[in-house]
Scaffold this motif. Structure first.
Motif: not given
Ligand code: PEP
Ligand code: MG
Length: 756
Positions: A561-583
């Motif tokens: 959907a963001t081809a040629g546009r800016d992709l801005r996104m975030m992940f919810p309920m992150i409890a630790e760095i490792a989860e963010y890294d995995a996502a």
């Protein structure tokens, strides 16, 4: 029946009453014939029907035995005289010496002085009194319990005739509270501000019973037995359903249902009502009417709550009896609807016809629950924790919901309606004044610019960016479109939706949050059993990491959907760095995949995390090296900080987001983000409340995201605020031992002319 002159059986009498009522002729004529029939059938010299008219007056509508000149002349207030007492107490009364009863009032026009004994029963429908049926005798006779039962059964059939609107107009039938008092005000908690006026519509409407009189008693008993077995089976199946662990509250309700459903007393009384000549469904309704009428006057909260359980159960049983096919087709919705429910899921609200929805009233609920968030997104005034509303409001009652002050006015008078109409018009004018600041920046008097974004989750939210003059979408809750569907959307469907959102948003940024289901956000088509504590259970990123295909499909759709546009996104309920890294790894894999396939790529990729779990606060140094931005989800963060369920109405006022503990955590987050040069925003509900938003700006937040309906007032607050004294003041009060610093900040705002 002990009446010596009785010539027909109670069932024959009931059948004849029914035939006359259903027969030809004007309503009044048929009622006249009905009272003669009852008098004859019950061995009474007098039978009278009093009907409740507007203003809580009981008017003699038909009589056999009293003087005909009194018909439509004799009127008693609810509570006045024996007839009034029967209506007020909603209980039968049987007296062998009525004239010496303290409540007796003599009405000479009736000629009743020669009748000594009296037995009367309320004519009830839905637990409300529509009138009183009375029989009288000359002798001082004692009416036995069986006769009272017969009169109650006939009264129930009469109730249908009164409710049919043939005898008095529909306007007058609009019920007043419980026994007698008109109009009524119910206090409630404020879930979303604003005022709405309309007619009550129950979210789960009651089934109307149309067949009242039994043809064959054995058959009715058999139908009841079958329906009870069906209902037990259905309840057991529900209780076995694993997903029920998701909502322990529902489980509790179902368990208590089952106990009541097996209650021999309740079923026995239904059986007796069938013996009185009613169909099984009418018998359930009669017993329920009696229970509602009795328990509605009991002050014990536990017992009153049971009335609702019993109500629901009776409705279930009636549905089993009439079968889904025979249920009345739903009546057309009124133009202006006030939706009433015990509690609502977010999807239920979304499915409702919004063009008619003026307000929502919940008997339970919490302001942080997702259904309340959706009401705010749609700018629908909402109140909750409106105790007793389901028992006191009937379908079609006119209501005014005041979300600003937390009240529901039931059947308000003409003057009150007019003043609310004026007040609604005033609010519209105020909204127009916010529109005047729409194109001006949200900038404090001392020149500090604050970005004001909207929270969205529906396509219809997006035009609000322009309508409110917001800076973009700070939180797009992608799960909301998932919730209103009947199946999981595939990559193409999702990509088309996200593309449309971006198209609509034009050059304004949109931050997509990946799917956050679980908790109270249940997908109808997906078993996401999250344990007994769903908010802390298997939800959001936890599901996505365990079921990677869900997240990967969503990421693929976002990239497409963001081809040629800016992709801005975030992940919810992150409890630790490792989860963010995995996502994040999954995102990189999807980006790689697309690149290798030669698909057009986003112009830029900006990825953040939501800070909703307190553990993440203690990992900020590492997190801030990884993310492009951070967004504080204060709804979840506050519930976890205080270990206080955001959806539990009992805890709704226990902790305040503007309290020293929360302010210190938030100020620590801002300090670390500023030091690391990572933008931080806050997108929980508190951002949309001008006073809370003032506190956030005082703490250093320069990006807020809120329900679109809040943008105007928050902008107006910011434009009236001088930041430097506030920041100094906030630093002073953050150590306060108080439960909340709300009052202090309110005083500050008033002293400094801040528009809150
Ligand atoms: C929050 O928790 O503050 C938040 C914005 O997320 P949601 O309300 O959707 O859980
Ligand atoms: Mg959250």
């Amino acid at each position: 029946m002990s009446g010596a002159r009785s010539k027909i059986t109670p069932r024959q009498l009931l059948a004849r009453v029914r035939d006359v009522m259903a027969g030809a002729g004007a309503g009044q004529d048929r009622l006249n014939r009905v009272v003669s029939l009852i008098a004859g059938g019950m061995g009474a010299e007098v039978c009278s029907v009093y009907i409740r008219r507007a203003g809580d007056v009981l008017e003699l509508f038909a009589t056999e035995g009293l003087k005909q000149a009194a018909v439509h002349q004799t009127r008693l207030r609810v509570g006045e005289g024996l007839v009034g007492v029967i209506a007020a107490r909603t209980r039968p009364l049987a007296l062998s010496d009525a004239q010496h009863h303290p409540a007796f009032v003599f009405r000479p026009e009736t000629g009743e002085e020669i009748y000594h004994s009296l037995m009367g029963v309320p004519i009830l429908r839905g637990g409300r009194v529509l009138g009183v049926l009375v029989v009288q005798n000359r002798t001082r006779r004692r009416y036995v319990a069986e006769e009272v039962e017969i009169a109650q059964t006939i009264a129930m059939v009469l109730a249908e005739m009164v409710a049919g609107g043939e005898l008095i107009g529909g306007e007058e039938l609009i019920p007043t509270d419980g026994i007698a008092v008109a109009p009524l005000q119910i206090t409630a908690a404020r879930f979303h501000r604003g005022m709405g006026m309309g007619l009550a519509v129950l979210a789960r409407p009651h089934v109307q019973v149309t067949r009242l009189v039994a043809e064959d008693l054995e058959e009715e008993h058999a139908r009841l037995r079958l329906a009870v077995t069906d209902m037990h089976g259905a309840l057991d199946a529900l209780l076995k359903d694993e997903t029920l662990a998701d909502g322990s509250e529902h489980r509790g309700i179902l368990e208590s249902y089952r106990m009541i459903a097996e209650d021999a007393g309740w079923l026995g009384r239904i059986g007796e009502a069938i013996d009185g000549g009613l169909t099984a469904e009418a018998a359930v309704m009669k017993v329920q009417n009696d229970i509602r009428a009795r328990l509605s006057q009991v002050s014990d909260r536990y017992l009153r709550e049971r009335v609702h359980d019993l109500d629901d159960l009776a409705q279930r049983l009636i549905k089993h009896l009439v079968g889904e096919d025979e249920m009345n087709p739903s009546v057309p919705l009124p133009e202006d609807v006030v939706l009433i429910a015990r509690n609502l899921g977010p999807a239920e609200l979304l499915e409702f016809d919004r063009s008619r929805l003026r307000a929502v009233v919940l008997e339970e609920g919490s302001p942080m629950a997702h259904v309340a968030i959706i009401a705010r997104a749609l700018d629908i005034p909402m109140v909750g924790q409106a105790k007793g509303v389901l028992g006191r409001v009937e379908e079609g009652d006119p209501l005014i919901v005041d979300g600003d002050h937390g009240s529901v006015l039931v059947r308000p008078g003409q003057n009150v309606r007019q003043s609310y109409r004026d007040s609604i018009a005033e609010r519209d004018r105020q909204k127009a004044s916010y529109a005047a600041v729409r194109d001006l920046p949200a900038q404090t008097c001392d020149g500090v610019r604050v970005e004001v974004h909207i929270n969205a989750g529906l396509r219809i939210d997006i035009p609000q960016i322009v309508e409110t003059g917001a800076d973009g979408v700070g939180l797009y809750r992608t799960e909301i479109p998932f919730m209103v569907r009947h199946d999981f959307p595939d990559v193409e469907t999702q990509a088309a939706l996200y593309g449309e959102i971006l198209e609509q948003a034009g050059d304004k940024p949109v931050i997509f949050r990946t799917i956050d289901v679980g908790g109270d956000k249940v997908l109808p088509y997906w078993d996401s059993s999250a344990g007994d504590n769903p908010a802390m259970g298997w939800r959001a990123i936890r599901i996505c990491l365990d079921r990677p295909f869900i997240l990967r499909h969503q990421l693929r759709a976002l990239i497409l959907a963001t081809a040629g546009r800016d992709l801005r996104m975030m992940f919810p309920m992150i409890a630790e760095i490792a989860e963010y890294d995995a996502a994040r790894r999954m995102l990189d894999m999807e980006l790689d995949r697309m690149r290798k396939q030669g698909k057009p790529m986003p112009k830029s990729v900006c990825v953040g995390a939501m800070l909703e779990v307190p553990a993440l606060v203690f990992q900020l140094p590492g997190m801030l090296k990884r993310v492009d931005f951070l967004s504080v989800g204060s709804n979840d963060l506050v519930q976890f900080l205080f270990a206080s369920d955001r959806g539990n109405s009992r805890l709704a006022d226990r902790y305040d987001p503007i309290s020293p503990a929360v302010l210190r955590v938030l100020s620590e987050i801002v300090a670390q983000c500023d030091a690391a040069g990572v933008p931080v925003s806050l997108c929980g509900e508190m951002a949309g409340n001008p006073l809370d938003a003032m506190a956030l700006v005082g703490l250093g937040f320069r990006r807020l995201s809120m329900a679109p309906s809040s943008v105007g007032r928050v902008k107006a607050m910011i434009r009236s605020l001088t930041l430097s004294p506030l920041a100094a003041y906030m630093a002073r009060i953050s150590d306060s031992p108080d439960h909340s610093v709300r009052d202090k900040l309110r005083t500050f705002a008033l002293d400094h002319g801040v528009m809150i």
